[in-house]
Design a protein around this motif. Structure first.
Motif, PDB file in Angstrom:
ATOM      1  N   GLN A  28      25.647 -24.532 -15.903  1.00 57.99           N
ATOM      2  CA  GLN A  28      24.549 -24.782 -14.965  1.00 57.99           C
ATOM      3  C   GLN A  28      24.475 -23.673 -13.916  1.00 57.99           C
ATOM      4  OE1 GLN A  28      26.934 -26.940 -15.765  1.00 57.99           O
ATOM      5  NE2 GLN A  28      25.920 -28.683 -16.750  1.00 57.99           N
ATOM      6  N   TYR A  69      23.220 -20.416 -15.521  1.00 59.99           N
ATOM      7  CA  TYR A  69      21.772 -20.430 -15.736  1.00 59.99           C
ATOM      8  C   TYR A  69      21.044 -20.062 -14.446  1.00 59.99           C
ATOM      9  CZ  TYR A  69      17.054 -22.266 -16.385  1.00 59.99           C
ATOM     10  OH  TYR A  69      15.687 -22.399 -16.428  1.00 59.99           O
ATOM     11  N   ILE A 123      20.604 -23.723 -21.273  1.00 58.91           N
ATOM     12  CA  ILE A 123      21.848 -24.237 -20.709  1.00 58.91           C
ATOM     13  C   ILE A 123      22.591 -24.958 -21.831  1.00 58.91           C
ATOM     14  CG2 ILE A 123      22.914 -25.738 -18.994  1.00 58.91           C
ATOM     15  CD1 ILE A 123      20.400 -25.438 -17.296  1.00 58.91           C
TER      16      ILE A 123
END
Length: 391
Positions: free
Chosen positions: A245, A248, A25
């Motif tokens: 985020q 991911y 990330i």
């Protein structure tokens, strides 16, 4: 490689400094350059390098590259929601005086975008019966900038003939934009049916457990100007890029998408077959469904994880929902959990009865998104709730 392998093994655009197998990330905003020339080249898209995380981020780029490899698309752009993917794509084709040919059978906010938001900017929504190919042809004129439709409508479960519509649209040099959220892009080849751009709510199948919001614009490159506007105008000017985020979590979801989808689709078919004996079921995977043959031709042997049932009244629908014990009363689709909702009073709750009738959204309909639980447990909870309706 087969698609399941491609979903896992598509390489990074640039090798990770530490050789991480899972995509890191990159929770940062800015990126450093070796010199001024490299910085200028990155900002002007002469080299493939992130410049600013509002428009490019390595974690998001990795997800885009995997989807590109899976679909054979020319371009993939990730947005922060499915509605952002739809709105940015339509804004890329629309302008004052133009029209978009579509259907009354659309997700509520998509319909509102067409008939309210874009209308304020001078764009006409021409809503037609897309099953009627003559009506589609008559609606398209020199000011039509796109045909937009859902591959399986939500919640009407209508399936239009994509190839026939694309042939009509392309003869008039009009792109076809399809919301393909209901059937994963790993299961279809919509490019071969003439679809120019797919828009996907990756919040659904990709995130899997309802963990993250996202949207994808999958552009097959047949109308190059559209990607230029999406990627280099609207993404920059409107700022709706996916977060690292979310990317991911959705990359992790993409790696398990195939196994999860196959289980959910199999559960949905089994539950639909069992329920069809006791209640009115609408699921395009049932052989007696009017769209069964077309759906099989367009999407293959699976029919997604969404189905609807119809009860005798709105009150019966409420009683059914209130008596569910394992199935969750919640919106969203294709979560790991089975979800149930009454669309007319929720997703379409701000529409008038006349509008609901025009959209064929009935007060008697329950929408079910079938999850990964044991199919017997899903059915048992639905049946016990149905059995108590008249008590």
């Amino acid at each position: 490689m087969k698609k399941q392998s491609t979903a896992i093994h598509t390489p990074y655009v640039r090798p990770d400094a530490y050789g991480s197998l899972a995509v890191p990330i990159y929770n940062n905003v800015a990126f450093e350059f070796q010199d001024a020339a490299e910085m200028a080249d990155a900002f002007c898209n002469r080299i493939k390098a992130p410049d600013y995380a509002r428009v490019e981020n390595p974690t998001v780029t990795n997800l885009e590259q995997r989807v590109k490899a899976l679909t054979g698309a020319e371009h993939v752009t990730a947005f922060n929601s499915g509605m952002a993917a739809i709105s940015n794509t339509l804004l890329a084709v629309a302008e004052q005086g133009k029209n978009i040919v579509s259907s009354h059978h659309l997700f509520g906010n998509t319909l509102s975008l067409l008939t309210t938001t874009l209308k304020r900017y001078g764009v006409e929504a021409r809503l037609r019966d897309l099953i009627n190919l003559d009506a589609v042809s008559e609606a398209i004129d020199e000011n039509t900038c796109a045909v937009f439709l859902e591959v399986i409508t939500n919640p009407q479960m209508e399936v239009a003939d994509l190839k026939a519509i694309a042939d009509i649209a392309h003869e008039k040099r009009v792109p076809v934009i399809a919301d393909s959220t209901v059937i994963p892009f790993t299961e279809t080849n919509l490019k071969s049916l003439g679809v120019d751009i797919e828009v996907v709510s990756s919040t659904k199948y990709l995130s899997g457990g309802g963990t993250s919001l996202g949207g994808l614009v999958i552009d097959y490159g047949t109308f190059p100007d559209i990607n230029n506007r999406v990627k280099y105008e609207l993404l920059f000017n409107l700022g709706a890029y996916m977060t690292p985020q979310a990317a991911y979590m959705q990359t992790l979801g993409l790696e398990t998408l195939d196994v999860r989808y196959q289980r959910q689709a199999a559960n949905a078919l089994w539950v639909a077959q069992k329920l069809d004996r006791v209640v009115k079921v609408n699921y395009v995977g049932l052989p007696d469904n009017p769209y069964y043959a077309l759906a099989q031709k367009q999407f293959g042997t699976t029919a997604g994880a969404m189905l609807t049932i119809d009860l005798e009244s709105k009150e019966a629908c409420y009683r059914f929902l209130n008596r569910l014990q394992m199935v969750h009363r919640a919106t969203n689709l294709f979560d790991s959990r089975t979800l149930a909702i009454h669309p007319a009073s929720t997703i379409f709750g701000n529409f008038s009865e006349e509008q609901l009738n025009n959209m064929d959204v009935r007060q008697t309909t329950i929408r079910l998104s079938i999850g990964l639980e044991a199919k017997e447990d899903i059915l048992a909870d639905i049946l016990q709730a149905l059995g108590r309706i008249d008590n």
